[in-house]
Design an enzyme around this catalytic site. Sequence first.
Site, PDB file in Angstrom:
ATOM      1  N   SER A 284      22.577  55.143  12.224  1.00  0.00           N
ATOM      2  CA  SER A 284      21.969  56.276  11.522  1.00  0.00           C
ATOM      3  C   SER A 284      20.505  56.392  11.899  1.00  0.00           C
ATOM      4  O   SER A 284      19.868  55.423  12.334  1.00  0.00           O
ATOM      5  CB  SER A 284      22.096  56.083  10.005  1.00  0.00           C
ATOM      6  OG  SER A 284      21.332  57.048   9.309  1.00  0.00           O
ATOM      7  N   HIS A 285      19.957  57.592  11.709  1.00  0.00           N
ATOM      8  CA  HIS A 285      18.532  57.812  11.928  1.00  0.00           C
ATOM      9  C   HIS A 285      17.691  57.167  10.820  1.00  0.00           C
ATOM     10  O   HIS A 285      16.480  57.041  10.964  1.00  0.00           O
ATOM     11  CB  HIS A 285      18.231  59.311  11.991  1.00  0.00           C
ATOM     12  CG  HIS A 285      18.646  59.939  13.281  1.00  0.00           C
ATOM     13  ND1 HIS A 285      19.954  60.032  13.669  1.00  0.00           N
ATOM     14  CD2 HIS A 285      17.906  60.495  14.282  1.00  0.00           C
ATOM     15  CE1 HIS A 285      20.020  60.630  14.854  1.00  0.00           C
ATOM     16  NE2 HIS A 285      18.796  60.905  15.241  1.00  0.00           N
ATOM     17  N   SER A 286      18.336  56.800   9.736  1.00  0.00           N
ATOM     18  CA  SER A 286      17.641  56.199   8.597  1.00  0.00           C
ATOM     19  C   SER A 286      18.168  54.790   8.347  1.00  0.00           C
ATOM     20  O   SER A 286      19.376  54.602   8.191  1.00  0.00           O
ATOM     21  CB  SER A 286      17.848  57.049   7.341  1.00  0.00           C
ATOM     22  OG  SER A 286      17.507  56.339   6.177  1.00  0.00           O
TER      23      SER A 286
ATOM     24  N   SER B 268      22.318  62.788  18.302  1.00  0.00           N
ATOM     25  CA  SER B 268      21.458  61.910  19.095  1.00  0.00           C
ATOM     26  C   SER B 268      21.791  60.444  18.873  1.00  0.00           C
ATOM     27  O   SER B 268      21.531  59.597  19.742  1.00  0.00           O
ATOM     28  CB  SER B 268      19.983  62.178  18.771  1.00  0.00           C
ATOM     29  OG  SER B 268      19.734  62.064  17.385  1.00  0.00           O
TER      30      SER B 268
ATOM     31  N   ASP C 176      25.611  59.207  12.511  1.00  0.00           N
ATOM     32  CA  ASP C 176      25.327  60.323  11.607  1.00  0.00           C
ATOM     33  C   ASP C 176      25.044  61.638  12.334  1.00  0.00           C
ATOM     34  O   ASP C 176      25.470  62.692  11.893  1.00  0.00           O
ATOM     35  CB  ASP C 176      24.172  59.971  10.652  1.00  0.00           C
ATOM     36  CG  ASP C 176      22.868  59.648  11.364  1.00  0.00           C
ATOM     37  OD1 ASP C 176      22.841  59.569  12.605  1.00  0.00           O
ATOM     38  OD2 ASP C 176      21.854  59.453  10.650  1.00  0.00           O
TER      39      ASP C 176
END
Length: 224
Positions: A10-12, A71, A68
């Site tokens: 995930s980006h987070s 990218s 997610d």
Amino acid sequence: MSPVGLLIVSHSARLAEGVVEVASQMADGVPLIAAGGTDDGGVGTSFEKVMDGIGAADTGEGVVVLTDLGSAVMTAESVLEFLDDDERSRVRIADAALVEGAVAAAVAAKAGAGLDGVVRAAEEAVKGAEAEEPPELSEPTESAVLTLKNPLGLHARPAAVLAGRLSAFDVGVTVNGVDGQSVMALMGLGAGQGQQLVVEASGPDASRAVGFVRDQVEAGFGEL
């Protein structure tokens, strides 16, 4: 045999860790690794975290990667290019909703599904409660009508318990008309305390499957 592992990209960092926390409640013992955020703690993805995560999640049976955003997929695909042929053959990137896919995949892995089976569970998770066709049971050989006793009814954890264990039986089984081996389909029933579950099964393990559901319901899934 070790279960298939899951890597959540995930980006987070907090989102990845949260998905791991939720999925681990459904399938203890399944390797679940979070690879969220950049190396400096920002929002984004990290090649190094994904590479290390694949290694940590693979205990020999392979790894399914859930992401997610697009990218994140690109980052995971970049990592695969640096793996040797043997390592690459044990990694799959699932085209699945992150949370629903992770839960369904974890349950499938817990039940002993192989790499392809875990990917399929992840990718079918969202449509599971709405469009998945239940198994055809023209002449169920075993059935039961049971009343939910636990306060929260057939919520996520009991649904995972049923789907995971029933998936290990040689049986076709439905609960209130949906596939009893699909955690998302069971959760989609929204069955609460006091509601009835109509369980029907056919196949070599039909009696064991119905007996397992009966035992779990009568015990309140350990929540009483």
